[in-house]
Scaffold this active site. Structure first.
Site, PDB file in Angstrom:
ATOM      1  N   ASP A   1      38.163  44.908  31.171  1.00 55.37           N
ATOM      2  CA  ASP A   1      37.132  44.132  31.861  1.00 55.37           C
ATOM      3  C   ASP A   1      37.478  43.488  33.116  1.00 55.37           C
ATOM      4  OD1 ASP A   1      38.158  42.173  31.087  1.00 55.37           O
ATOM      5  OD2 ASP A   1      36.987  41.642  29.420  1.00 55.37           O
TER       6      ASP A   1
ATOM      7  N   ARG B   1      38.202  32.469  35.154  1.00 57.37           N
ATOM      8  CA  ARG B   1      37.250  32.016  36.422  1.00 57.37           C
ATOM      9  C   ARG B   1      36.346  31.072  36.175  1.00 57.37           C
ATOM     10  NH1 ARG B   1      39.792  35.930  39.017  1.00 57.37           N
ATOM     11  NH2 ARG B   1      39.652  36.234  41.207  1.00 57.37           N
TER      12      ARG B   1
ATOM     13  N   GLU C   1      34.269  39.318  34.207  1.00 64.58           N
ATOM     14  CA  GLU C   1      34.308  40.302  33.173  1.00 64.58           C
ATOM     15  C   GLU C   1      33.286  41.058  32.602  1.00 64.58           C
ATOM     16  OE1 GLU C   1      35.893  37.234  33.610  1.00 64.58           O
ATOM     17  OE2 GLU C   1      38.029  37.923  34.028  1.00 64.58           O
TER      18      GLU C   1
ATOM     19  N   HIS D   1      49.573  29.976  34.300  1.00 65.57           N
ATOM     20  CA  HIS D   1      49.025  31.260  34.957  1.00 65.57           C
ATOM     21  C   HIS D   1      49.462  31.254  36.606  1.00 65.57           C
ATOM     22  CE1 HIS D   1      46.462  34.329  36.545  1.00 65.57           C
ATOM     23  NE2 HIS D   1      46.276  35.080  35.226  1.00 65.57           N
TER      24      HIS D   1
ATOM     25  N   GLU E   1      39.236  49.652  24.919  1.00 65.92           N
ATOM     26  CA  GLU E   1      38.562  48.381  24.622  1.00 65.92           C
ATOM     27  C   GLU E   1      37.169  48.251  25.058  1.00 65.92           C
ATOM     28  OE1 GLU E   1      39.380  44.068  26.007  1.00 65.92           O
ATOM     29  OE2 GLU E   1      41.058  44.413  24.632  1.00 65.92           O
TER      30      GLU E   1
ATOM     31  N   HIS F   1      43.175  30.525  32.138  1.00 65.07           N
ATOM     32  CA  HIS F   1      43.067  31.129  33.310  1.00 65.07           C
ATOM     33  C   HIS F   1      41.736  31.548  33.813  1.00 65.07           C
ATOM     34  CE1 HIS F   1      42.155  35.125  32.235  1.00 65.07           C
ATOM     35  NE2 HIS F   1      42.891  35.217  31.192  1.00 65.07           N
TER      36      HIS F   1
END
Ligand code: UD1
Ligand code: UDP
Length: 379
Positions: A97, A214, A133, A245, A119, A212
């Site tokens: 994604d 967003r 995503e 990250h 996936e 990490h």
């Protein structure tokens, strides 16, 4: 011979596509397989390519520091065009994604190739969580011809979107293939780096942290870091290892708030084998990662997930994962509950394999072989 282009760009895609590349390579008479990396990630992608010894035929080398979604999306579509025109694949495989997934499925569709999605079918049905995503995978789902769903629940999501059941295969998640293929070797031969780190931990209980997403950037990360700081100060006997990250929006608050705390070790992203070793060493994992939520149940590790909602309900149902969001007090309370209540800890740390048995890639390649056979018979 059918031509297959496998496209990926970030660390988790690489980890989850690596065993599929290897599996396809076992069938050179049937498939001409090439790998194209967008390099949406650079260092974090290269760590995985090195570990799995994958040498991409095409490297678009797109990562820019602090990149945004507009430029990245446009660049992937544009830069894939010559690759697709040159190789002319029958099938384009994408994973998951990310922006690479969504943009590559658009480019693959434009080229006339069939799009195959690994996936497939994960959903929160919340447009903003995870961002972007959830929309990336919904768009990819519309463009996909063959959907490889990790679990029955993800297949059900696709059926609800009127996807033809004949075009969906439940495979398990390829991340478990990668984990099973790597874990014993990693346990047997820990690298000098993790041995050195482990010495510093001095047999203490280990809290392993990654983050990490967003939608957590900004205030969310500040609350996460405040919670970790409180835990570190109040529980001095605990050691916290946090491979940070490389996104500057993550690095900045983490270094500012958590730098210089004695029992917090902020380190660079670990190579995949070192990270597996650390997961296995950890008592508790605190994360907002998708992949880690899938790996940890197989290793029998309790996970606190710093998200409000998850597209991976299987681990929550199995009882190894609890959603804590980014509420500082909740992160602290749930961590202490695991540290202080042995029965609760034991309940959460029993092993489960809701995401597969390690044979996902064999199932995917067999499906492709049968598909080709069916097509040949129809001619
Ligand atoms: C991306 C994916 C996310 C996935 C995550 C896995 C999108 C929109 N986001 O998020 O779905 O869960 O990867 O980690 O597709 N950077 C480096 N070196 C690296 C990697 C990143 O320096 O090897 C820095 C760069 O400044 C880069 C920034 O991180 O611009 C952001 O990278 P990006 O891929 O856009 O977003 P992630 O937060 O990594
Ligand atoms: N991982 C790694 N090194 C690290 C942290 C994570 O190799 O320092 C691996 C982890 O085992 C998992 C994957 O990276 O397979 C998860 O990636 P990430 O959290 O970046 O992305 P997500 O899964 O959330 O998309």
């Amino acid at each position: 011979m059918k031509k297959i282009l496998i496209v990926f760009g970030t660390r988790p895609e690489a980890i989850k596509m690596a065993p599929l590349v290897k599996e396809f390579e076992l069938h050179p008479e049937e498939f001409d397989v090439r790998v194209c990396v967008t390099a949406q990630h650079r260092e974090m992608l290269d760590q995985v390519l090195t570990f799995f010894d994958i040498k991409p035929q095409y490297d678009l080398d797109l990562m820019k520091p602090g990149q945004d979604l507009y430029g990245l999306t446009a660049a992937i579509i544009t830069e894939l065009k010559p690759v697709l025109e040159n190789f002319r694949p029958d099938y384009v495989f994408v994973h998951g994604d990310t922006t690479t997934t969504m943009a590559s499925s658009i480019a693959g569709f434009y080229s006339g190739a069939k799009v195959c999605h690994i996936e497939a079918g994960l959903r929160t049905h919340n447009k903003y969580a995870p961002f972007p995503e959830e929309i990336n995978r919904q768009i990819t789902g519309r463009l996909t011809d063959y959907h490889f769903a990790p679990t029955n629940a993800s297949k059900e999501n696709l059926l609800r979107e009127n996807i033809d059941t004949n075009n969906i295969l439940v495979t398990g998640n390829t991340v478990i293939d990668a984990l099973i293929q790597s874990v014993e070797k990693v346990k047997r031969e820990p690298s000098p780096l993790v041995k050195e780190l482990d010495n510093k931990l001095n047999n203490a209980s280990l809290l392993l942290v990654t983050g990490h997403r967003r939608e957590n950037h900004g205030d969310g990360f500040i609350r996460i870091c405040e919670a970790l700081k409180t835990i570190a100060i109040e529980r001095k006997e605990l050691q916290i290892v946090y491979p940070v990250h490389l996104n500057p929006k993550v690095l900045e608050p983490v270094n500012r708030i958590l730098g210089n705390i004695e029992n917090i070790h902020l380190i660079e992203p670990l190579a995949y084998h070192d990270f597996i070793w650390m997961m296995d060493r950890a008592k508790i994992i605190i994360t907002d990662s998708g992949g880690v939520q899938e790996e940890a149940p197989s290793l029998g590790k309790p996970v606190l997930v710093m998200r409000e909602t998850t597209e991976r309900p299987e681990a929550v149902d199995a009882g190894t994962v609890i959603l804590v969001g980014t509420n500082s007090q909740k992160i602290i309370n749930e961590t202490y509950a695991l540290l202080d209540d042995d029965t609760h800890f034991k309940e959460m740390s029993s092993r489960h394999n809701p995401y597969g048995d390690g044979n996902a890639c064999i199932r995917i390649v067999n499906f492709m072989k049968e598909l080709e056979l069916k097509k040949a018979l129809e001619k």
